[in-house]
Scaffold this motif. Structure first.
Motif, PDB file in Angstrom:
ATOM      1  N   VAL A  60      -0.843  44.587  55.949  1.00  0.00           N
ATOM      2  CA  VAL A  60       0.464  44.680  56.615  1.00  0.00           C
ATOM      3  C   VAL A  60       1.442  45.474  55.753  1.00  0.00           C
ATOM      4  O   VAL A  60       1.505  45.300  54.539  1.00  0.00           O
ATOM      5  N   ASN A  61       2.220  46.333  56.409  1.00  0.00           N
ATOM      6  CA  ASN A  61       3.233  47.113  55.710  1.00  0.00           C
ATOM      7  C   ASN A  61       4.664  46.705  56.067  1.00  0.00           C
ATOM      8  O   ASN A  61       5.594  47.072  55.368  1.00  0.00           O
ATOM      9  N   ASN A  62       4.835  45.959  57.132  1.00  0.00           N
ATOM     10  CA  ASN A  62       6.157  45.530  57.572  1.00  0.00           C
ATOM     11  C   ASN A  62       6.715  44.503  56.584  1.00  0.00           C
ATOM     12  O   ASN A  62       6.086  43.483  56.307  1.00  0.00           O
ATOM     13  N   ARG A  63       7.912  44.770  56.074  1.00  0.00           N
ATOM     14  CA  ARG A  63       8.494  43.925  55.031  1.00  0.00           C
ATOM     15  C   ARG A  63       8.755  42.496  55.504  1.00  0.00           C
ATOM     16  O   ARG A  63       8.472  41.528  54.801  1.00  0.00           O
ATOM     17  N   GLY A  64       9.271  42.337  56.697  1.00  0.00           N
ATOM     18  CA  GLY A  64       9.558  41.006  57.223  1.00  0.00           C
ATOM     19  C   GLY A  64       8.297  40.176  57.418  1.00  0.00           C
ATOM     20  O   GLY A  64       8.271  38.981  57.113  1.00  0.00           O
ATOM     21  N   VAL A  65       7.261  40.798  57.930  1.00  0.00           N
ATOM     22  CA  VAL A  65       5.994  40.099  58.129  1.00  0.00           C
ATOM     23  C   VAL A  65       5.383  39.717  56.782  1.00  0.00           C
ATOM     24  O   VAL A  65       4.841  38.615  56.622  1.00  0.00           O
ATOM     25  N   ARG A  66       5.498  40.611  55.793  1.00  0.00           N
ATOM     26  CA  ARG A  66       4.967  40.313  54.457  1.00  0.00           C
ATOM     27  C   ARG A  66       5.701  39.123  53.830  1.00  0.00           C
ATOM     28  O   ARG A  66       5.076  38.261  53.216  1.00  0.00           O
ATOM     29  N   ILE A  67       7.008  39.058  54.002  1.00  0.00           N
ATOM     30  CA  ILE A  67       7.776  37.942  53.448  1.00  0.00           C
ATOM     31  C   ILE A  67       7.367  36.632  54.126  1.00  0.00           C
ATOM     32  O   ILE A  67       7.137  35.624  53.454  1.00  0.00           O
ATOM     33  N   LEU A  68       7.272  36.635  55.439  1.00  0.00           N
ATOM     34  CA  LEU A  68       6.853  35.441  56.169  1.00  0.00           C
ATOM     35  C   LEU A  68       5.446  35.015  55.751  1.00  0.00           C
ATOM     36  O   LEU A  68       5.185  33.834  55.526  1.00  0.00           O
ATOM     37  N   LEU A  69       4.555  35.967  55.622  1.00  0.00           N
ATOM     38  CA  LEU A  69       3.179  35.674  55.224  1.00  0.00           C
ATOM     39  C   LEU A  69       3.124  35.115  53.806  1.00  0.00           C
ATOM     40  O   LEU A  69       2.376  34.177  53.523  1.00  0.00           O
ATOM     41  N   ARG A  70       3.935  35.653  52.922  1.00  0.00           N
ATOM     42  CA  ARG A  70       3.982  35.138  51.545  1.00  0.00           C
ATOM     43  C   ARG A  70       4.477  33.695  51.512  1.00  0.00           C
ATOM     44  O   ARG A  70       3.973  32.881  50.739  1.00  0.00           O
ATOM     45  N   ILE A  71       5.466  33.371  52.328  1.00  0.00           N
ATOM     46  CA  ILE A  71       5.973  31.999  52.380  1.00  0.00           C
ATOM     47  C   ILE A  71       4.894  31.054  52.893  1.00  0.00           C
ATOM     48  O   ILE A  71       4.669  29.974  52.338  1.00  0.00           O
ATOM     49  N   LEU A  72       4.191  31.462  53.956  1.00  0.00           N
ATOM     50  CA  LEU A  72       3.113  30.631  54.495  1.00  0.00           C
ATOM     51  C   LEU A  72       1.981  30.459  53.491  1.00  0.00           C
ATOM     52  O   LEU A  72       1.419  29.362  53.350  1.00  0.00           O
ATOM     53  N   ILE A  73       1.645  31.533  52.775  1.00  0.00           N
ATOM     54  CA  ILE A  73       0.592  31.451  51.760  1.00  0.00           C
ATOM     55  C   ILE A  73       1.022  30.530  50.625  1.00  0.00           C
ATOM     56  O   ILE A  73       0.229  29.729  50.123  1.00  0.00           O
ATOM     57  N   LEU A  74       2.283  30.621  50.219  1.00  0.00           N
ATOM     58  CA  LEU A  74       2.785  29.750  49.157  1.00  0.00           C
ATOM     59  C   LEU A  74       2.704  28.282  49.570  1.00  0.00           C
ATOM     60  O   LEU A  74       2.281  27.421  48.781  1.00  0.00           O
ATOM     61  N   LEU A  75       3.081  27.974  50.798  1.00  0.00           N
ATOM     62  CA  LEU A  75       2.980  26.601  51.297  1.00  0.00           C
ATOM     63  C   LEU A  75       1.529  26.133  51.355  1.00  0.00           C
ATOM     64  O   LEU A  75       1.218  24.986  50.993  1.00  0.00           O
ATOM     65  N   ALA A  76       0.629  27.019  51.784  1.00  0.00           N
ATOM     66  CA  ALA A  76      -0.792  26.662  51.848  1.00  0.00           C
ATOM     67  C   ALA A  76      -1.371  26.441  50.452  1.00  0.00           C
ATOM     68  O   ALA A  76      -2.157  25.508  50.241  1.00  0.00           O
ATOM     69  N   LEU A  77      -0.984  27.284  49.496  1.00  0.00           N
ATOM     70  CA  LEU A  77      -1.459  27.108  48.122  1.00  0.00           C
ATOM     71  C   LEU A  77      -0.985  25.774  47.545  1.00  0.00           C
ATOM     72  O   LEU A  77      -1.758  25.038  46.925  1.00  0.00           O
ATOM     73  N   GLY A  78       0.285  25.452  47.754  1.00  0.00           N
ATOM     74  CA  GLY A  78       0.829  24.193  47.252  1.00  0.00           C
ATOM     75  C   GLY A  78       0.191  22.982  47.911  1.00  0.00           C
ATOM     76  O   GLY A  78      -0.160  22.001  47.236  1.00  0.00           O
ATOM     77  N   GLY A  79       0.026  23.039  49.216  1.00  0.00           N
ATOM     78  CA  GLY A  79      -0.605  21.930  49.931  1.00  0.00           C
ATOM     79  C   GLY A  79      -2.059  21.746  49.550  1.00  0.00           C
ATOM     80  O   GLY A  79      -2.540  20.618  49.388  1.00  0.00           O
ATOM     81  N   ASN A  80      -2.759  22.858  49.387  1.00  0.00           N
ATOM     82  CA  ASN A  80      -4.165  22.789  49.005  1.00  0.00           C
ATOM     83  C   ASN A  80      -4.311  22.280  47.571  1.00  0.00           C
ATOM     84  O   ASN A  80      -5.241  21.536  47.258  1.00  0.00           O
ATOM     85  N   PHE A  81      -3.392  22.681  46.702  1.00  0.00           N
ATOM     86  CA  PHE A  81      -3.402  22.188  45.331  1.00  0.00           C
ATOM     87  C   PHE A  81      -3.221  20.670  45.322  1.00  0.00           C
ATOM     88  O   PHE A  81      -3.953  19.945  44.647  1.00  0.00           O
ATOM     89  N   PHE A  82      -2.251  20.176  46.079  1.00  0.00           N
ATOM     90  CA  PHE A  82      -1.982  18.744  46.127  1.00  0.00           C
ATOM     91  C   PHE A  82      -3.164  17.980  46.721  1.00  0.00           C
ATOM     92  O   PHE A  82      -3.563  16.922  46.206  1.00  0.00           O
ATOM     93  N   ALA A  83      -3.745  18.505  47.807  1.00  0.00           N
ATOM     94  CA  ALA A  83      -4.899  17.844  48.414  1.00  0.00           C
ATOM     95  C   ALA A  83      -6.080  17.816  47.448  1.00  0.00           C
ATOM     96  O   ALA A  83      -6.798  16.812  47.369  1.00  0.00           O
ATOM     97  N   SER A  84      -6.259  18.890  46.708  1.00  0.00           N
ATOM     98  CA  SER A  84      -7.351  18.940  45.732  1.00  0.00           C
ATOM     99  C   SER A  84      -7.115  17.962  44.592  1.00  0.00           C
ATOM    100  O   SER A  84      -8.065  17.382  44.055  1.00  0.00           O
TER     101      SER A  84
END
Length: 121
Positions: free
Chosen positions: A62-86
């Motif tokens: 993806v090259n769209n800045r807004g989509v990249r920011i939204l995707l980064r936020i979702l990835i950050l939440l997934a990383l944190g949640g997966n870390f906690f579950a692990s």
């Protein structure tokens, strides 16, 4: 490294970390005597690792800045949640893989920001 290659480095690190986490989670889910064999928590960690791998591939494309920011936020939440579950599943290697994925996400943020800045003379 050229700007196009260095820009995707963070997404590649994130992809590799999520695939390693997926492999470890699959082993923990299917192998006997891991303590989490066949549990719902291990299955959720598997699904989140798959989502992280897909997110890393989309982030690289993806090259769209807004989509990249939204995707980064979702990835950050997934990383944190997966870390906690692990942590709750006592799967320390998956926790380490999620920290490496966080490093990849940070690399992606810093590299793309420096690549988009105009050079001052």
């Amino acid at each position: 490294m050229s700007p196009s290659r260095s820009q995707g480095l963070g997404a590649i690190v994130l992809l590799v970390a999520s695939l390693v986490g997926l492999a470890i989670a699959l082993y923990a889910y299917f192998a006997p005597l891991t303590g989490v064999t066949g549990t719902l928590g291990a299955l959720i960690v598997i699904l989140v690792n798959i989502a992280l791998a897909v997110g890393a591939l989309v982030l690289a494309a993806v090259n769209n800045r807004g989509v990249r920011i939204l995707l980064r936020i979702l990835i950050l939440l997934a990383l944190g949640g997966n870390f906690f579950a692990s942590l709750l599943l006592h799967q320390w290697w998956i926790c380490i893989a999620m920290v490496v994925g966080l490093v990849g996400l940070i690399l992606d943020m810093t590299r793309s920001n420096s690549a988009n800045r105009p050079a001052h003379s």
